[in-house]
Design an enzyme around this catalytic site. Structure first.
Site, short mmCIF file in Angstrom:
data_model
loop_
_atom_site.label_atom_id
_atom_site.label_comp_id
_atom_site.label_asym_id
_atom_site.label_seq_id
_atom_site.Cartn_x
_atom_site.Cartn_y
_atom_site.Cartn_z
N PHE A 87 -3.50 -4.74 2.12
CA PHE A 87 -4.26 -5.96 2.41
C PHE A 87 -3.38 -7.12 2.84
O PHE A 87 -3.84 -8.06 3.49
CB PHE A 87 -5.12 -6.34 1.19
CG PHE A 87 -4.41 -7.12 0.11
CD1 PHE A 87 -4.47 -8.49 0.05
CD2 PHE A 87 -3.68 -6.45 -0.88
CE1 PHE A 87 -3.83 -9.21 -0.94
CE2 PHE A 87 -3.04 -7.16 -1.89
CZ PHE A 87 -3.11 -8.55 -1.91
N LYS A 88 -2.09 -7.04 2.51
CA LYS A 88 -1.19 -8.14 2.87
C LYS A 88 -1.12 -8.34 4.39
O LYS A 88 -0.82 -9.43 4.87
CB LYS A 88 0.22 -7.89 2.33
CG LYS A 88 0.30 -7.55 0.83
CD LYS A 88 0.00 -8.75 -0.04
CE LYS A 88 -0.13 -8.40 -1.50
NZ LYS A 88 1.07 -8.34 -2.27
N ASP A 89 -1.40 -7.28 5.15
CA ASP A 89 -1.40 -7.40 6.61
C ASP A 89 -2.41 -8.42 7.11
O ASP A 89 -2.22 -9.02 8.17
CB ASP A 89 -1.74 -6.04 7.27
CG ASP A 89 -0.62 -5.02 7.12
OD1 ASP A 89 0.55 -5.42 7.17
OD2 ASP A 89 -0.93 -3.83 6.96
#
Length: 496
Positions: free
Chosen positions: A112-114
């Site tokens: 999810f950091k993307d």
């Protein structure tokens, strides 16, 4: 609408623009930047239904980054959310057994950091240009596994930047480590530390606060910023996907106009669930924010008792991105529920630093009623992976499994049938050993990379290209240091 300015949670600095807050990363008084007010979703949600992810991002980002003009924001959005995401819709919302999994892991690093780290480099680039900053920006970041690779991917070869990532040498999955230590880019530096994530995060914060060291770097044409969610430019893009999920439910007639939903988030550093809290404050109809912890259940205890106590042993679990005892972004929530009492926040954070714990006053605890905290044991996490697969044929990673397990407890305890979205934060292929063991039991004689193929065959899922590619990549970063040597390493990288 007048421009939004940003203030520190500890009150010791002047209010600044979003550009300045994004470049600085952390305030000089050690606090975190927050918007002085929450902008509102000022048009009816049904009027947003036809917007795709990029258009929705532009609408929300404009509200927070009011000193960026439309062209600058369009550039940032289009560069971030392009073909590097494997799915056209960017974040699919998948319904399984009346639950909705928000798949946040279709970006280049499968986590999810993307969603935020694909756009942060462009924010920083635009902000530097606007502020006439000619220094080289050094992105200094601690990671519990996913932020590191996503930040490296985002900043690799971005002109005018260097990125230095510290990670706990024995506290990430083999695949997470491999993703980082094979990272190309002349401006990328990856260092394993002999310690845990909290040590890495503490070390980074100390470097940010070391005025003497910062002055020395300024004289050598460097300025620090952060890619951690302590940077407001990391947090704001995460609001978008919660609004997007709600609109998708509305568009598909899963909910009716104005109906509230629950959101479950597997939580370590508290940034991802805080973004949902920000969305709620903007007017998104959210009922409960369900904070899911693993066996490092410091947040569960906090929501239950009002006492935040980090004086415990960190447990290394199968959901390593949540193996955290100091949840940095909680400071932003505390600031809001304290009535923005910067002196009180400063005092609480000092107590946390000196004594390892603090207790919030009763009036603050009463304002946590929108949150529900619970945790899942390792056994429950593995059971959740197997249960979801057996029930639906759907494969989830260990972090999503923590969220699912916590949600089943929540539902059992409250009998609440509100429509629920679970934030699915990583691809199961990032944690193949644990996922394969949960599904099949037999993983002892295989490497993590052999297990990728076995998981693919067992579940009939295609191995993501991002994982396939790292198998044979050359290891570039081999540096390891003690936790008290981090500043020395940064100095050596930058000043030789």
């Amino acid at each position: 609408m007048a421009g939004i300015y940003y203030e520190s949670t500890r009150g010791g600095v002047r209010k600044i623009t979003s550009s300045e807050a994004i470049v600085k990363g952390i305030a000089d008084d050690g606090g975190l930047y927050v918007p002085e007010i929450f902008p509102k979703l000022d048009i009816p949600l049904e009027n947003l239904l036809n917007k795709d992810y990029r258009e929705l991002a532009l609408y929300i980002l404009k509200k927070y980054l009011s000193d960026f003009n439309d062209n600058e924001l369009i550039r940032c959005v289009n560069n971030a959310y392009d073909e590097k995401f494997q799915k056209k819709e960017i974040v699919p919302l998948v319904e399984k057994d009346n639950l909705h999994f928000l798949e946040l892991y279709h970006g280049p690093t499968l986590a999810f950091k993307d969603m935020a780290l694909s756009i942060l480099p462009y924010f920083i680039k635009e902000a530097m240009r606007k502020l006439n900053i000619n220094k080289e920006v050094v992105i200094l970041t601690a990671t519990s596994g996913d932020t590191g690779k996503a930040a490296l991917e985002g900043f690799a070869n971005v002109e005018g930047t260097k990125i230095i990532v510290f990670y706990p040498k024995d506290g990430v999955s083999k695949i997470q480590e491999r993703q980082m230590i094979t990272q190309k880019g002349k401006n990328t530096f990856v260092i394993g530390i002999e310690g845990n994530f909290d040590d890495a995060q503490r070390g980074v914060k100390e470097i940010f606060k070391d005025r003497e060291f910062n002055k020395k770097l300024q004289e050598n044409n460097y300025t620090f910023s952060s890619a951690n969610s302590i940077n407001i430019g990391r947090l704001i893009p995460q609001i978008v996907y919660y609004v997007y999920a709600y609109l998708k439910l509305l568009r598909d007639s899963k909910i009716s106009k104005g109906e509230k939903i629950n959101i479950v988030v597997p939580t370590g550093n508290f940034g991802n669930i805080l973004a949902a809290f920000y969305a709620k404050n903007m007017g998104l109809p959210i009922n409960k924010l369900i904070c899911a912890s693993n066996e490092n259940n410091v947040l569960y205890d906090f929501f239950k008792t009002g006492v935040y106590n980090s004086n415990r042993k960190l447990i290394l679990t199968s959901s390593p991105s949540m193996d955290i005892l100091i949840s940095s972004n909680l400071e932003r929530l505390l600031f809001e529920i304290s009535g923005r009492d910067a002196e009180l926040i400063k005092d609480l954070m000092e107590k946390l630093k000196s004594e390892g714990e603090f207790k919030i006053p009763r009036k603050m605890k009463d304002k946590l009623k929108n949150f529900y905290g619970e945790y899942a044991t390792e056994e429950e996490t593995y059971r959740a992976i197997k249960e979801v697969y057996q029930l639906t044929g759907y494969v989830i990673d260990t972090h999503t499994a923590v969220a699912y397990s916590v949600y089943t407890k929540y539902k059992r305890n409250t009998l609440d049938n509100t429509k629920t979205v679970i934030a699915s934060t990583a691809s199961p292929f990032k944690f193949t050993r644990s996922v394969y063991e949960a599904l099949n039991g037999d993983n002892n004689n295989f490497t993590d990379f052999q297990l990728i193929d076995k998981l693919s065959k067992y579940t009939n899922l295609k191995t993501p290209k991002a994982i396939e590619d790292i198998k044979n990549r050359e290891v570039i970063h081999r540096r390891v240091c003690k936790k008290n040597e981090m500043k020395k390493v940064v100095e050596k990288i930058l000043l030789g």
